[in-house]
Design an enzyme around this catalytic site. Structure first.
Site, PDB file in Angstrom:
ATOM      1  N   GLY A   5       0.817  -1.199   0.000  1.00  0.00           N
ATOM      2  CA  GLY A   5       0.000   0.000   0.000  1.00  0.00           C
ATOM      3  C   GLY A   5       0.854   1.253   0.000  1.00  0.00           C
ATOM      4  CG  ASN A  35      -5.823   1.881  -2.621  1.00  0.00           C
ATOM      5  OD1 ASN A  35      -6.179   0.815  -3.100  1.00  0.00           O
ATOM      6  ND2 ASN A  35      -6.041   2.174  -1.352  1.00  0.00           N
ATOM      7  CG  LEU A  36      -6.003   5.247  -8.057  1.00  0.00           C
ATOM      8  CD1 LEU A  36      -6.895   5.604  -9.242  1.00  0.00           C
ATOM      9  CD2 LEU A  36      -4.974   4.202  -8.430  1.00  0.00           C
ATOM     10  CE  LYS A  51      -3.971  -1.525  -2.160  1.00  0.00           C
ATOM     11  NZ  LYS A  51      -3.940  -0.902  -0.822  1.00  0.00           N
ATOM     12  CB  ALA A 100      -1.609  -8.415   9.549  1.00  0.00           C
ATOM     13  NE  ARG A 101       2.133  -2.213  12.126  1.00  0.00           N
ATOM     14  CZ  ARG A 101       2.050  -0.918  12.330  1.00  0.00           C
ATOM     15  NH1 ARG A 101       0.861  -0.316  12.360  1.00  0.00           N
ATOM     16  NH2 ARG A 101       3.140  -0.205  12.512  1.00  0.00           N
ATOM     17  CB  CYS A 140       8.582  -5.743  23.846  1.00  0.00           C
ATOM     18  SG  CYS A 140       9.363  -7.330  23.469  1.00  0.00           S
ATOM     19  CB  CYS A 152     -23.805   9.534  12.900  1.00  0.00           C
ATOM     20  SG  CYS A 152     -23.261   9.420  14.620  1.00  0.00           S
TER      21      CYS A 152
END
Length: 161
Positions: A5, A35-36, A51, A100-101, A140, A152
């Protein structure tokens, strides 16, 4: 490299121009119009495509003599296990998903592969390096929970609250 990304586009370009000759890139996302404006390897004609694959093709246009292996997949898939990570000298994270990290951090620790972790919050960016037995790991220190706002508030339509 995990993530193609906003950070991932910059990472891939920099790795290619810095002389790295064998790069693997994992990303499960497809390109969206939104994304562009910040992911410079992508064009309007790429909307809906992988991607990782489009980023590879874009970089190969200006650095054709390197090997870039794209994976249009989730880094949490079983194929990306400890043995997969052991093949690398370093892993670079350009993810926006906290879960995911953390997952990549655990795989790097188990594989004993250094992790270069990067992320953004608003206009601020941060990069940390994590090496098993030499630095603290990504998990950590507790990470702040990202702020969430009611729909809203975002849409300025109080009737949806």
């Amino acid at each position: 490299m995990v993530g193609a990304g906003g950070i991932g586009c910059e990472l891939l370009k920099t790795l290619a121009l810095s002389g790295f000759r064998d790069i693997h890139i994992i990303d499960l996302d497809t390109i969206e119009v939104s994304n562009l404006n910040r992911q410079f390897l992508f064009r309007q004609s790429h909307v809906g495509q992988s991607k990782a694959k489009v980023a590879r093709d874009a970089v190969l246009k200006f650095r054709p003599n390197i090997n870039i292996t794209p994976y249009h997949a989730n880094v949490k898939d079983a194929q990306f296990n400890v043995d997969f990570f052991k093949q690398f000298n370093v892993v670079l994270n350009g993810l926006d998903n906290l879960d995911a990290r953390r997952h990549v951090n655990r795989l790097c620790l188990a594989a004993e592969v250094p992790l270069v972790e990067s992320g953004t919050t608003g206009f601020l960016g941060q990069v940390t390096v994590h090496v098993k037995g030499k630095t603290e790991c990504y998990e950590c220190q507790p990470k702040p929970v990202p702020k969430s706002y009611p729909v809203c508030t975002i849409t300025s339509t109080p009737s949806k609250c």
